[in-house]
Design a protein around this motif. Structure first.
Motif, PDB file in Angstrom:
ATOM      1  N   MET A  66       0.831  -1.214   0.000  1.00  0.00           N
ATOM      2  CA  MET A  66       0.000   0.000   0.000  1.00  0.00           C
ATOM      3  C   MET A  66       0.866   1.266   0.000  1.00  0.00           C
ATOM      4  O   MET A  66       1.785   1.393   0.808  1.00  0.00           O
ATOM      5  CB  MET A  66      -0.881   0.016   1.258  1.00  0.00           C
ATOM      6  N   ASN A  67       0.554   2.166  -0.901  1.00  0.00           N
ATOM      7  CA  ASN A  67       1.282   3.437  -0.921  1.00  0.00           C
ATOM      8  C   ASN A  67       1.115   4.197   0.400  1.00  0.00           C
ATOM      9  O   ASN A  67       2.000   4.892   0.858  1.00  0.00           O
ATOM     10  CB  ASN A  67       0.771   4.318  -2.063  1.00  0.00           C
ATOM     11  N   ARG A  68      -0.084   4.009   0.984  1.00  0.00           N
ATOM     12  CA  ARG A  68      -0.392   4.775   2.192  1.00  0.00           C
ATOM     13  C   ARG A  68       0.584   4.462   3.327  1.00  0.00           C
ATOM     14  O   ARG A  68       0.828   5.320   4.187  1.00  0.00           O
ATOM     15  CB  ARG A  68      -1.834   4.490   2.626  1.00  0.00           C
ATOM     16  N   ASP A  69       1.142   3.247   3.331  1.00  0.00           N
ATOM     17  CA  ASP A  69       2.097   2.879   4.381  1.00  0.00           C
ATOM     18  C   ASP A  69       3.271   3.848   4.436  1.00  0.00           C
ATOM     19  O   ASP A  69       3.883   4.046   5.483  1.00  0.00           O
ATOM     20  CB  ASP A  69       2.635   1.455   4.148  1.00  0.00           C
ATOM     21  N   ASP A 107       1.361  13.149  -4.289  1.00  0.00           N
ATOM     22  CA  ASP A 107       0.864  12.498  -3.071  1.00  0.00           C
ATOM     23  C   ASP A 107      -0.610  12.127  -3.261  1.00  0.00           C
ATOM     24  O   ASP A 107      -1.038  11.044  -2.857  1.00  0.00           O
ATOM     25  CB  ASP A 107       1.040  13.426  -1.871  1.00  0.00           C
ATOM     26  N   ASP A 148      -3.969   3.655  -4.207  1.00  0.00           N
ATOM     27  CA  ASP A 148      -4.278   2.594  -3.229  1.00  0.00           C
ATOM     28  C   ASP A 148      -5.742   2.189  -3.303  1.00  0.00           C
ATOM     29  O   ASP A 148      -6.105   1.058  -2.984  1.00  0.00           O
ATOM     30  CB  ASP A 148      -4.022   3.110  -1.803  1.00  0.00           C
ATOM     31  N   ALA A 208       5.207  15.433  -0.376  1.00  0.00           N
ATOM     32  CA  ALA A 208       5.496  15.025   0.999  1.00  0.00           C
ATOM     33  C   ALA A 208       6.676  14.067   1.051  1.00  0.00           C
ATOM     34  O   ALA A 208       7.526  14.153   1.947  1.00  0.00           O
ATOM     35  CB  ALA A 208       4.253  14.363   1.601  1.00  0.00           C
ATOM     36  N   ILE A 209       6.752  13.164   0.080  1.00  0.00           N
ATOM     37  CA  ILE A 209       7.810  12.152   0.093  1.00  0.00           C
ATOM     38  C   ILE A 209       9.181  12.796  -0.123  1.00  0.00           C
ATOM     39  O   ILE A 209      10.140  12.491   0.574  1.00  0.00           O
ATOM     40  CB  ILE A 209       7.541  11.076  -0.992  1.00  0.00           C
ATOM     41  N   MET A 236       5.116  11.914   7.833  1.00  0.00           N
ATOM     42  CA  MET A 236       4.184  13.044   7.868  1.00  0.00           C
ATOM     43  C   MET A 236       4.661  14.136   8.828  1.00  0.00           C
ATOM     44  O   MET A 236       4.418  15.312   8.592  1.00  0.00           O
ATOM     45  CB  MET A 236       2.775  12.560   8.234  1.00  0.00           C
ATOM     46  N   TYR A 285       3.086   6.948   3.997  1.00  0.00           N
ATOM     47  CA  TYR A 285       2.675   8.207   4.628  1.00  0.00           C
ATOM     48  C   TYR A 285       2.467   7.968   6.133  1.00  0.00           C
ATOM     49  O   TYR A 285       1.396   8.185   6.674  1.00  0.00           O
ATOM     50  CB  TYR A 285       1.402   8.735   3.955  1.00  0.00           C
ATOM     51  N   LEU A 321      -1.919   8.171  -3.197  1.00  0.00           N
ATOM     52  CA  LEU A 321      -2.899   7.734  -2.195  1.00  0.00           C
ATOM     53  C   LEU A 321      -4.186   7.258  -2.871  1.00  0.00           C
ATOM     54  O   LEU A 321      -4.797   6.271  -2.441  1.00  0.00           O
ATOM     55  CB  LEU A 321      -3.179   8.868  -1.195  1.00  0.00           C
ATOM     56  N   LEU A 379       4.783  17.631   7.102  1.00  0.00           N
ATOM     57  CA  LEU A 379       3.810  18.657   7.507  1.00  0.00           C
ATOM     58  C   LEU A 379       4.465  19.791   8.291  1.00  0.00           C
ATOM     59  O   LEU A 379       4.098  20.943   8.138  1.00  0.00           O
ATOM     60  CB  LEU A 379       2.683  18.033   8.333  1.00  0.00           C
TER      61      LEU A 379
END
Lengths: 142, 399
Positions: free
Chosen positions: A1-4, B337, B344, A63-64, A11, A6, B341, A15
């Motif tokens: 998962m890409n979300r992992d 980003d 996914d 963000a990355i 973050m 983030y 996201l 942020l």
């Protein structure tokens, strides 16, 4: 998962824009640009007695890319130029899938998952490439 | 309509919102490609055997379909290329003897790189000025800006009918007329319009019209330049080699008649067959229905986006000047980003500069997100997207 990718560590850096600042009296400045998405980050470092005395970055990106350069800065601060170059080298090898992520690169291991995300590799390696280029220049100067 | 596209059997939850980059392929096109591969493969135009004759027939039949689909006038010829980009390169190369030093080429700032770089090269090589139509905050679609840019020294006006980087519908009739009034060559990049509304080239009568098959439910690697024969006859070939010659000696060659003069080498017959099948597919639905379907989704998505507190939409406020796509940003989140996201959640959008860096510089945004629509999309896809955007906002702690 890409979300992992983030996750909390990433973050926090992205942020809060940690290490996003111009440093005083930089000895080396390297601009990293990713034409496909417009990431445009500049790494500034001050090297004294062969050590990274201060470092920061300016510019804009995803963000990355911002988190990766920021965590890279945390890792190289106070280290010798050789050690910084080694961290960048291990980090890049990790993302190519040629080296397992380990404690030698600290929090940068959170980016190991990039080896499975070809579309985001350029974002995550912008900072490491800047470190590598600066180390090469320092070596040429010596 | 989703059931006509086998990709959605393999990826049941896929929400595909990137048709402006490349469209998915319907069953009838896949069948046509397979059928041709199994029954008629040969080199077109030159073999004397059955397979070559069948390939030649299939190639020419595909061109007749293009001519009928776009109502190409008798004054024009259909030339196959691999893409709109190749078509633009062909024109910028082959028109170089028909333009004058110190004259100008006019393009809009919203152009795809394929409508910029070939003209940069022509301008550089020929001493011409490359002139951009820019305009104010909502750039370039107001006709006054075009009237300002095009003058008696304009040799070429090249415009996308719909801009891939903004979704502006240029309603190009006025621009073609303006070019004609100034004796300039008019070029329409039709890549983002051809699958979205009925085109009548006899009525529009531009000098050149270009499009790509893979943005209209056909395969990648086939596209067309439809050009005025009178001009094509004066132009030199873009590529030289096999199949485009009349007579060759050790030192010289004369060229075949158009369109073959512009089709060097073995042509993409399989692509041509797929393109023809894609036209059959669109015609079986009816272009009016295609337009209505997409206009309804565009309106739905546009209204949802405009009402969203964290979304900035770029481009015209009026839906009547928009077609097929929406370019936007989620405030405070980089487009890459957003796209990662959403990926996914099996939602495919485009993020980046969309091959429009001068436009991004103009807007002073390094990158944007883009959603674009096809026949397989529905309002449910937009609902899924809005849910996905809510998750993106959550990751970025935006309330």
């Amino acid at each position: 998962m890409n979300r992992d990718l983030y996750n909390a560590v990433v973050m926090e850096h992205a942020l809060n824009r940690k290490n996003h600042r111009e440093i005083k009296n930089p000895t080396h400045i390297e601009r990293g640009f990713n034409p496909s998405c417009g990431d445009d980050l500049t790494l500034m470092v001050r090297i004294a007695d062969g050590k990274v005395e201060d470092a920061g970055y300016i510019g804009h990106g995803c963000a990355i890319s911002k988190a990766a350069i920021s965590i890279m800065i945390d890792q190289i601060l106070g280290r010798s130029v050789e050690e910084a170059a080694e961290i960048a080298k291990i980090y890049l090898a990790m993302i190519r899938g040629e080296h397992p992520g380990d404690e030698s690169i600290g929090d940068l291991v959170v980016f190991e998952t990039l080896k499975n995300m070809p579309a985001r590799v350029k974002c995550g390696t912008l900072g490491a490439h800047c470190v590598k280029l600066i180390a090469d220049k320092v070596n040429q100067e010596n | 309509m989703k059931d006509r596209y086998p990709i959605f059997n393999q990826h049941k939850d896929l929400v595909y919102l990137d048709t402006a980059a490349t469209s998915q392929t319907p069953d009838s096109v896949i069948n046509a490609l397979q059928n041709f591969s199994e029954t008629a493969v040969g080199s077109p135009h030159r073999g004397l055997h059955q397979m070559s004759i069948k390939a030649t027939e299939a190639y020419l039949a595909s061109k007749l379909k293009v001519a009928r689909f776009l109502n190409v006038p008798a004054s024009h010829e259909v030339i196959y290329v691999k893409s709109t980009t190749e078509g633009m390169n062909l024109l910028s190369f082959s028109l170089r003897e028909l333009v004058q030093r110190e004259h100008n080429i006019v393009i809009p700032i919203t152009s795809h790189h394929a409508n910029i770089l070939p003209w940069q090269r022509l301008a550089e090589g020929s001493g011409m000025e490359l002139r951009y139509v820019e305009g104010d905050e909502t750039p370039t679609y107001q006709h006054a800006y075009w009237e300002e840019a095009v003058d008696q020294n304009t040799d070429i006006v090249s415009v996308p009918w719909v801009t891939n980087g903004l979704g502006i519908d240029y309603c190009v009739h006025h621009i073609v007329d303006l070019a004609k009034a100034n004796k300039a060559i008019s070029i329409i990049d039709g890549a983002q319009i051809v699958a979205h509304q009925q085109i009548d080239l006899t009525h529009l009568d531009p000098d050149f019209f270009l499009f790509s098959g893979h943005k209209m439910y056909g395969p990648q690697g086939i596209g067309a330049v439809i050009g005025r024969r009178q001009l094509l006859e004066k132009m030199s070939p873009y590529q030289v080699g096999g199949d485009m010659i009349e007579f060759v000696t050790k030192k010289t060659a004369t060229f075949a008649e158009i369109p073959k003069k512009f089709e060097a080498g073995t042509q993409n017959v399989l692509g041509a067959v797929g393109l023809g099948a894609a036209i059959d597919f669109l015609e079986s639905i009816g272009m009016d229905k295609v337009s209505q379907h997409e206009a309804a989704i565009l309106k739905y998505a546009f209204e949802r986006f405009k009402a969203h507190p964290h979304i900035t939409v770029y481009g015209p406020d009026s839906l009547s000047r928009r077609k097929g796509l929406i370019v936007f940003n989620i405030n405070g989140v980089h487009p890459h980003d957003v796209a990662s996201l959403l990926d996914d959640l099996n939602i495919a959008i485009r993020a980046g500069h969309h091959c429009c860096q001068p436009l991004n510089t103009y807007f002073q945004v390094p990158a944007t997100c883009r959603i674009s629509f096809g026949l397989y999309n529905s309002k449910a896809d937009i609902d899924a997207l809005m849910d996905g955007i809510a998750q993106v906002l959550e990751v970025f702690q935006i309330e």
